[in-house]
Design an enzyme around this catalytic site. Structure first.
Site, PDB file in Angstrom:
ATOM      1  CB  SER A 271     -35.357  -9.963   7.098  1.00 45.32           C
ATOM      2  OG  SER A 271     -34.295 -10.360   8.055  1.00 45.32           O
ATOM      3  CE  LYS A 275     -33.618  -6.564  11.792  1.00 41.76           C
ATOM      4  NZ  LYS A 275     -34.440  -7.498  12.176  1.00 41.76           N
ATOM      5  CD1 TRP A 362     -34.461 -14.317  13.284  1.00 37.83           C
ATOM      6  CD2 TRP A 362     -34.626 -15.565  15.214  1.00 37.83           C
ATOM      7  NE1 TRP A 362     -32.969 -14.351  14.121  1.00 37.83           N
ATOM      8  CE2 TRP A 362     -33.122 -14.386  15.137  1.00 37.83           C
ATOM      9  CE3 TRP A 362     -34.587 -16.183  16.265  1.00 37.83           C
ATOM     10  CZ2 TRP A 362     -32.564 -14.397  16.513  1.00 37.83           C
ATOM     11  CZ3 TRP A 362     -33.602 -15.939  17.796  1.00 37.83           C
ATOM     12  CH2 TRP A 362     -32.615 -14.811  17.693  1.00 37.83           C
ATOM     13  CG  HIS A 417     -37.405 -14.507   7.479  1.00 41.71           C
ATOM     14  ND1 HIS A 417     -37.595 -13.596   7.978  1.00 41.71           N
ATOM     15  CD2 HIS A 417     -35.862 -14.167   7.436  1.00 41.71           C
ATOM     16  CE1 HIS A 417     -36.846 -12.673   8.083  1.00 41.71           C
ATOM     17  NE2 HIS A 417     -35.525 -13.162   8.211  1.00 41.71           N
TER      18      HIS A 417
HETATM   19  C1  GTR Z   1     -31.119 -12.366  11.205  1.00 38.30           C
HETATM   20  C2  GTR Z   1     -31.300 -11.296  12.177  1.00 38.30           C
HETATM   21  C3  GTR Z   1     -32.610 -11.099  12.176  1.00 38.30           C
HETATM   22  C4  GTR Z   1     -32.964 -10.208  10.669  1.00 38.30           C
HETATM   23  C5  GTR Z   1     -32.327 -11.307   9.684  1.00 38.30           C
HETATM   24  C6  GTR Z   1     -32.310 -10.832   8.597  1.00 38.30           C
HETATM   25  O1  GTR Z   1     -30.476 -13.587  11.620  1.00 38.30           O
HETATM   26  O2  GTR Z   1     -31.423 -12.217  13.483  1.00 38.30           O
HETATM   27  O3  GTR Z   1     -33.221  -9.807  13.075  1.00 38.30           O
HETATM   28  O4  GTR Z   1     -32.915  -8.654  10.677  1.00 38.30           O
HETATM   29  O5  GTR Z   1     -31.271 -11.574   9.617  1.00 38.30           O
HETATM   30  O6  GTR Z   1     -31.872  -9.990   7.570  1.00 38.30           O
HETATM   31  O7  GTR Z   1     -32.617 -11.492   7.058  1.00 38.30           O
END
Ligand code: GTR
Length: 440
Positions: A271, A275, A362, A417
């Protein structure tokens, strides 16, 4: 090449979107999750210089286009790291893994300031029994090293936590308690990793920069302020770039430890930390393998698709992650001189692995896959087989059918996720195959 890219993308637009199952459960409302509504866009070509000159040789990529892209990502997306921050002191504490006393646990504290309270990061490592230096997986964690395993000897992180009070997560008043131990263990299958001959190292991201928008007063950013400077300049590092910088400092240490083969270190993250692993791996060519798990917007997903999370939304919800310049592209992805397939291309020719999850719309699974596929021409120019075969597939593979036919790997896991044992097993398979294998 541009024509080829757009024809190929068109065939992708027409292709079925059913691989994502249309499941929008858990996806924030008010964003696009419909493939048919993805805007029309033109992507920058990684093999065309900004002045329009085509890139036709590996040498041209290395000496001209790669540096040009690195600068664009630094100045427009993540922010460049200013001069200044350095390592002052490293402390190493070694113990035994509780489940296998011959395996080692190490805690390495790297101080970025001479002041005791100044920023420092503590890297937790577990190393398998081996006569040879071992290959490693390195990644940041969300909640503190003590969350990745129930081993009671792991130092409880004393730093600030994003959650205020969360008994389920063992957090009281933004601080971890013993109840937080092991709560992220499903994301860090330490015993399985060691059983396959790899070591694993992790650092709490908040050690490097706490994950909240405080105008860059905490973490490592102030260490780089010039006289009178109170926040990073528009093209200077945001939090993701600071985390990535921390990963490179961790690699400096790993390359100095004779138990570790510093030439076989994979950087991975989930996540927001995916990045980060992509940016760290793109910048620092010492990372032998780069893994992005569900990294989404600002990670592997193409920004121009604006599918799921958008640039405007990420810059609003997390104003500290990217550099200030990136906000220029809120709702104007098309104006950004780069897109995320070029970030993946910066890893070339080293192996890169992108993973998505079917329910994680997402993060735009299809956009994550496309970044890998669109980096393929760069990998081929550099003499590798890219995604394998004679050309990359135009569609993501079916769920749970990993694509590991070349140095650009991809899988779409069934589920939400998260980073799971399924993901880790695929990463280890890929690592076995490309460069990291403990048997090599
Ligand atoms: C979310 C965000 C994502 C992702 C995620 C995470 O809220 O929108 O880009 O990075 O968090 O890191 O769990």
């Amino acid at each position: 090449m541009l024509r080829r890219l757009s024809t190929w993308l068109c065939s992708l637009c027409l292709a079925s979107v059913s691989v994502m199952g249309g499941n929008v459960i858990g996806q924030p409302p008010g964003f696009n999750y419909d493939e048919a509504k993805v805007p029309k866009f033109t992507l920058p070509d990684p093999l065309v210089m900004q002045d329009g000159t085509p890139v036709t040789t590996a040498e041209q990529w290395r000496s001209q286009r790669r540096p040009e892209l690195v600068t664009l990502f630094e100045e427009q997306v993540y922010g460049r790291v200013p001069q200044g921050p350095k390592v002052y002191k490293i402390e190493v504490k070694t113990g035994k893994a509780p489940w296998q006393p011959a395996a080692l646990r190490r805690e390495v504290t790297i101080h970025f300031s001479q002041a005791e309270q100044g920023p420092s990061m503590t890297m937790l490592m577990y190393l398998p029994v081996s006569d040879e230096p071992v290959p490693m997986f390195l990644g940041l964690n969300f909640g503190g090293n003590h969350t990745i395993h129930s081993d009671p000897e792991i130092t409880l992180n004393p730093g600030w936590q994003r959650e205020a009070n969360d008994p389920a997560k063992g957090i009281v008043d933004h601080r971890a308690t013993d109840a937080a131990r092991g709560r992220a263990a499903s994301r860090w299958p330490v015993e399985q990793i060691l059983a396959r001959g790899y070591g694993v190292a992790t650092i709490y991201c908040g050690d490097i920069d706490p994950d909240f928008d405080d105008g860059f007063q905490n973490g490592v950013h102030p260490l780089a302020y010039r006289d009178g400077q109170t926040k990073p300049a528009d093209d200077e590092w945001g939090t993701i770039a600071a985390w990535a910088w921390g990963l490179s400092r961790a690699l400096d240490y790993l390359q100095s430890d004779d138990k570790i083969d510093g030439k076989r270190v994979a950087v991975l993250g989930h996540s927001r930390l995916g990045k980060t692993s992509l940016w760290a791996g793109a910048l620092d060519e010492r990372f032998a393998l780069v893994i992005s798990n569900d990294s989404g917007c600002g990670g592997a997903a193409l920004s121009r698709r604006a599918f799921g999370e958008t640039v405007a939304r990420i810059n609003t919800a997390f104003p500290h992650w990217f550099c200030t310049n990136f906000k220029k592209y809120n709702g104007k992805e098309q104006d950004c001189p780069v897109d995320q397939h070029e970030l993946v291309a910066l890893v070339a020719p080293r192996p890169v692995y992108i993973a998505s999850a079917t329910e994680d719309l997402w993060a735009d699974p299809r956009g994550e896959f496309l970044s890998g596929a669109l980096a393929d021409p760069v990998y081929r120019l550099l003499g590798t087989t890219g995604m394998g075969g004679t050309a990359p597939p135009s569609d993501p593979p079916a769920p749970d059918t990993p694509l590991q036919a070349g140095p650009i790997g991809y899988h779409l896991r069934t589920g939400k996720h998260d980073i799971t044992i399924y993901d880790w097993e695929r990463y280890m398979d890929f690592a076995d195959r490309y460069v990291l294998s403990p048997k090599k």
